[in-house]
Design a protein around this motif. Sequence first.
Motif, mmCIF file in Angstrom:
data_model
loop_
_atom_site.group_PDB
_atom_site.id
_atom_site.type_symbol
_atom_site.label_atom_id
_atom_site.label_comp_id
_atom_site.label_asym_id
_atom_site.label_seq_id
_atom_site.Cartn_x
_atom_site.Cartn_y
_atom_site.Cartn_z
ATOM 1 N N THR A 1 1.021 -8.005 -2.957
ATOM 2 C CA THR A 1 1.242 -6.706 -2.944
ATOM 3 C C THR A 1 2.783 -6.363 -3.901
ATOM 4 O OG1 THR A 1 0.566 -6.459 -0.700
ATOM 5 C CG2 THR A 1 1.973 -4.638 -1.553
ATOM 6 N N GLY B 1 5.365 -8.123 8.333
ATOM 7 C CA GLY B 1 4.139 -7.737 8.758
ATOM 8 C C GLY B 1 4.041 -7.029 10.128
ATOM 9 N N ARG B 2 2.829 -6.214 10.530
ATOM 10 C CA ARG B 2 2.624 -5.739 11.536
ATOM 11 C C ARG B 2 1.695 -6.720 12.703
ATOM 12 N NH1 ARG B 2 -0.272 -0.421 9.641
ATOM 13 N NH2 ARG B 2 -1.351 -2.045 8.252
ATOM 14 N N GLY C 1 9.145 0.915 7.791
ATOM 15 C CA GLY C 1 7.864 0.204 7.578
ATOM 16 C C GLY C 1 8.170 -1.134 7.526
ATOM 17 N N THR D 1 2.181 1.114 0.100
ATOM 18 C CA THR D 1 2.095 2.570 0.633
ATOM 19 C C THR D 1 3.468 3.169 0.647
ATOM 20 O OG1 THR D 1 1.598 1.777 2.842
ATOM 21 C CG2 THR D 1 -0.212 2.298 1.476
ATOM 22 N N GLN E 1 4.516 -5.921 4.078
ATOM 23 C CA GLN E 1 3.265 -5.677 3.680
ATOM 24 C C GLN E 1 2.820 -4.552 3.408
ATOM 25 O OE1 GLN E 1 2.390 -8.402 7.121
ATOM 26 N NE2 GLN E 1 0.991 -9.671 5.637
ATOM 27 N N ASP E 2 3.268 -3.475 3.973
ATOM 28 C CA ASP E 2 2.922 -1.965 3.679
ATOM 29 C C ASP E 2 3.902 -1.692 2.401
ATOM 30 O OD1 ASP E 2 1.194 -2.190 5.771
ATOM 31 O OD2 ASP E 2 2.761 -1.290 7.315
#
Length: 471
Positions: free
Chosen positions: A159, A9-10, A118, A125, A121-122
Amino acid sequence: MLCNSISWGRTLIASKFATESKTAACYLDVAANAHGEEKGYLAYQALQRVERNCPRLVEIGPGGGSAVTFLASRIAAGGHGHRNVDLTLVEVPGVVSTSLNQAMEEFGKVGTCDLVTGFAQDIGTLVTEPVDVISASALMHEVYSYGGGYAGLHSMIRTIPTVLREGGLFAYRDVYAVDGGSLHDRAVQTYGAQSWVQFLRMFLPQYLREGTHPYHGEHDEVIVRQDSRIVPVDEVTNGTHVFISAPIGIFREVQRHYITLRDHVWRSGVLGFVPFLDGQLASDWIDAKTGHKRVHYRLTDTDWLPISQKAMMLALSERYADHYTVDGDIFDQCTDIALSQFLASAEVGEGECQGVWEHWNTREGRETYAYMTVDTLLATFAISSTESNQDNRTVLMPVQVEDVIQRDRSYYNRYLRRALPNPLRDAKQLVLFSNIPLTDTDALQSAMHSVQQWCSRTNLARMYSAVNTGG
């Protein structure tokens, strides 16, 4: 355990994630590129359950690509009916791995393989079409350490069902957690070996001060006694046993980090010898069940150790082709002697030893392995997945008893039993989760039956409630 490179995650990555050391070729192409069969095993089993002719597979955090290579070899051997698998690899930005590029070329012979950058958690997308299988190894501790703690973990779990098809599978592999009601349960450990005492003094204060961990409550206090008095852990001295009262999760962190440091120092060559940790020579078992094996190693040109150290090792070894082999118990004993000398040099800032220590410390010294017992892991995935933002609700649960696997790391357990009075079990746990529609009563019944042998009654009740009320 040197874990796979993971896409995380970011939230905290800019300030804490050690991009340079995590993406170094010596880490990705070597240290994090082992155990391909174990990393890819569940993904391969999942592919065999997919009925679609061209299944879509996503691997989060391929690292050096060992699991990709394993899958390519199995598919090429015709072990299942699929002739073309569409594989998408999701990796953290900036990662470059020669071995991963080679693995992707191999996979291109049996299907298609694309790399996207990426964070885990993304994934909703990054992957725009529903997939049949998602695979990940050692993902949770990276997300926990760099992606928002437990909140980041739960967000990631919510997610995953939105990306999987109904009936799709999530193959997950991670480090085994100690049994018990909570990692905050207190225990007492004794440390007598000099290298372990030195490691405690150098590692534990920094981890508690700077690491992302959950041990902040009053009941989580770490109490250290030496010579019948309470002392700060950074003031423990060599030559006397150390007794520590702390949450059992703290001891798990100490034990796991010691093992990762030992592997890191081995690979560096700074001790004067480098064992073969991968490939066929790494599995020369005398007795695999008890973890007893021969260690194959080669010498390095390190000259800071006493000559007697290398001479002792050679006197107990045998020449084997272009290298040496020695009984694993003897090798471990020699390693701890050399490691103690290494830590003493690193602690006072001496040259090469300090550099090797700092490289490991930057990469892994502040991470938390976010251990979950199988009981907690299954309950967490089931409950959080029912909270996903989707119209047709699903739940992530194993549908067969054999979808939950525990594999002991027998060599490390053998060493730990010799080094510590009451070591914690070292193992891997693998779970193949199915993305079950809540309208599929037959699959839900099978899943509840499968988790009964692993989960407490309390967690079974929580899972039942989540399935029937949406969390």
